[in-house]
Design an enzyme around this catalytic site. Structure first.
Site, PDB file in Angstrom:
ATOM      1  N   LYS A  59       0.679  -1.225   0.004  1.00  0.00           N
ATOM      2  CA  LYS A  59      -0.152  -0.098  -0.190  1.00  0.00           C
ATOM      3  C   LYS A  59       0.923   1.223   0.014  1.00  0.00           C
ATOM      4  O   LYS A  59       0.669   2.232  -0.669  1.00  0.00           O
ATOM      5  CB  LYS A  59      -0.863  -0.027   1.212  1.00  0.00           C
ATOM      6  CG  LYS A  59      -2.240  -1.034   1.144  1.00  0.00           C
ATOM      7  CD  LYS A  59      -2.965  -1.307   2.279  1.00  0.00           C
ATOM      8  CE  LYS A  59      -3.808  -2.362   2.256  1.00  0.00           C
ATOM      9  NZ  LYS A  59      -4.851  -2.755   2.960  1.00  0.00           N
ATOM     10  N   GLN A  66      -4.987  -1.670   9.330  1.00  0.00           N
ATOM     11  CA  GLN A  66      -4.757  -3.002   8.553  1.00  0.00           C
ATOM     12  C   GLN A  66      -5.469  -4.171   9.668  1.00  0.00           C
ATOM     13  O   GLN A  66      -5.311  -4.264  10.750  1.00  0.00           O
ATOM     14  CB  GLN A  66      -3.351  -3.182   8.346  1.00  0.00           C
ATOM     15  CG  GLN A  66      -3.221  -4.616   7.698  1.00  0.00           C
ATOM     16  CD  GLN A  66      -3.596  -4.770   6.345  1.00  0.00           C
ATOM     17  OE1 GLN A  66      -3.736  -3.478   5.554  1.00  0.00           O
ATOM     18  NE2 GLN A  66      -4.221  -5.736   5.634  1.00  0.00           N
ATOM     19  N   ASP A 118     -11.351   2.683   3.285  1.00  0.00           N
ATOM     20  CA  ASP A 118     -11.631   1.235   3.389  1.00  0.00           C
ATOM     21  C   ASP A 118     -13.091   0.892   3.090  1.00  0.00           C
ATOM     22  O   ASP A 118     -13.532  -0.183   2.558  1.00  0.00           O
ATOM     23  CB  ASP A 118     -10.799   0.435   4.692  1.00  0.00           C
ATOM     24  CG  ASP A 118      -9.956  -0.247   4.432  1.00  0.00           C
ATOM     25  OD1 ASP A 118      -9.542  -0.652   3.177  1.00  0.00           O
ATOM     26  OD2 ASP A 118      -9.141  -0.468   5.500  1.00  0.00           O
TER      27      ASP A 118
HETATM   28  N1  GUN Z   1      -7.050  -7.020   5.437  1.00  0.00           N
HETATM   29  C1  GUN Z   1      -7.319  -7.870   4.394  1.00  0.00           C
HETATM   30  N2  GUN Z   1      -7.743  -6.791   3.564  1.00  0.00           N
HETATM   31  C2  GUN Z   1      -8.054  -5.682   4.018  1.00  0.00           C
HETATM   32  C3  GUN Z   1      -8.377  -4.458   3.614  1.00  0.00           C
HETATM   33  O1  GUN Z   1      -8.664  -4.302   2.373  1.00  0.00           O
HETATM   34  N3  GUN Z   1      -8.164  -3.355   4.410  1.00  0.00           N
HETATM   35  C4  GUN Z   1      -7.813  -3.451   5.715  1.00  0.00           C
HETATM   36  N4  GUN Z   1      -7.680  -2.455   6.286  1.00  0.00           N
HETATM   37  N5  GUN Z   1      -7.303  -4.706   6.130  1.00  0.00           N
HETATM   38  C5  GUN Z   1      -7.361  -5.846   5.349  1.00  0.00           C
END
Ligand code: GUN
Length: 282
Positions: free
Chosen positions: A49, A93, A116
């Protein structure tokens, strides 16, 4: 022979579009990324990211907190970032350590910074068809289908899986695209029969290679959200596979996403798009 939906290429196009807009309009965008603990898979996602932010011209702030961090401490950090006008998006996350309630954390994020799309406000907006942040993986799947020329209106779409992050928002989005939508899950009876009706089959069940040709109608478009690390010796030399048995399904599908290089790269590209959206909405 199916047409292969190239998620790597399409995600690159989206990142290039975000980068071009940021450059053209001199936009200042900033994403705060928080990770708690040392889950190796989460560390890889977070690193990817940050790399994507750099590529797009988005500033990223990184908070790597120890696994003993309390819920209160995490909420205090989120509050600080909520108030910081320089920060446009906040991403925590998941998964979080067990002593932290994920729902409390998601709800602590300012809805205007919920890139998100996991908060109640964002999910509610999606359900009633108003503007809001949409969960990145299902939003990415819609982009894959649109940019590959797969018609959705009036088609039978079966979504396998009902998670808050993928299955449920996916069903809402397909409805918004005027598909006829069915969601199947572990308690669904005659699941193969239901899936075999689908013109578009979206698989997010978390079981390696479970979906064989018995679940797929001839000519269906098949989207595989799963990603699993497997023994290369028993998987034709490949280290990764999806929820779909690719070799078995590909000959009868019209379109198919590979693993890796299908849905996976789209999640981060859509996150970049959501950060840009957060800036523009402000
Ligand atoms: N864990 C797995 N996929 C995601 C996501 O798209 N966003 C976040 N914040 N955590 C995740």
């Amino acid at each position: 022979m199916a047409k292969i939906i190239d998620g790597k290429k399409i995600s690159q196009e989206i990142k290039d579009e975000v980068r071009a807009e940021i450059e053209r309009d001199g936009i200042k965008a900033c994403l705060a990324v928080i990770i708690v603990g040392e889950d190796p898979a989460s560390q890889v996602y977070v690193r990817n990211k940050k790399t994507a932010c750099e590529y797009c011209g988005i500033k990223s702030l990184s908070y790597e907190l120890p696994s003993e961090t309390s819920e209160k401490e995490l909420i205090e950090l989120i509050d600080k970032l909520n108030k910081d006008n320089e920060v446009h998006g906040i991403l925590v996350q998941l998964p979080l350590p067990e002593h932290i309630d994920e729902d409390n954390i998601i709800e602590a994020i300012d809805p205007a910074k919920d890139v998100d799309g996991f908060s109640r406000r964002s999910v509610g907006a999606l359900s009633i068809g108003s503007d809001g942040f949409i969960s990145c993986t299902p939003a990415g799947i819609i982009e894959l289908l649109k940019r590959s020329g797969v018609e959705m209106a009036g088609k039978e779409c079966v979504v396998m899986g009902r998670s808050n992050i993928v299955g449920k928002p996916m069903a809402m989005l397909m409805l918004r695209e005027n598909a006829t939508v069915t969601v199947v899950h572990s308690k669904t009876r005659h699941i193969e029969d239901v899936c075999s009706r689908a013109d578009i089959l979206i698989v997010a069940i978390g079981k390696p290679k479970m979906i064989t040709h018995d679940y797929v109608k001839d000519g269906a478009a098949v989207i595989d959200v799963g990603i699993h690390r497997v023994d290369p010796e028993t998987n034709g030399g490949k280290k990764l596979c999806g929820d779909v048995d690719y070799e078995d399904v590909e000959p009868i599908a019209s379109y198919i996403t590979p693993v890796p290089g299908g849905v996976g790269p789209m999640t981060i590209a859509m996150l970049m798009k959501n950060v840009l959206k957060a800036v523009k909405r402000r």
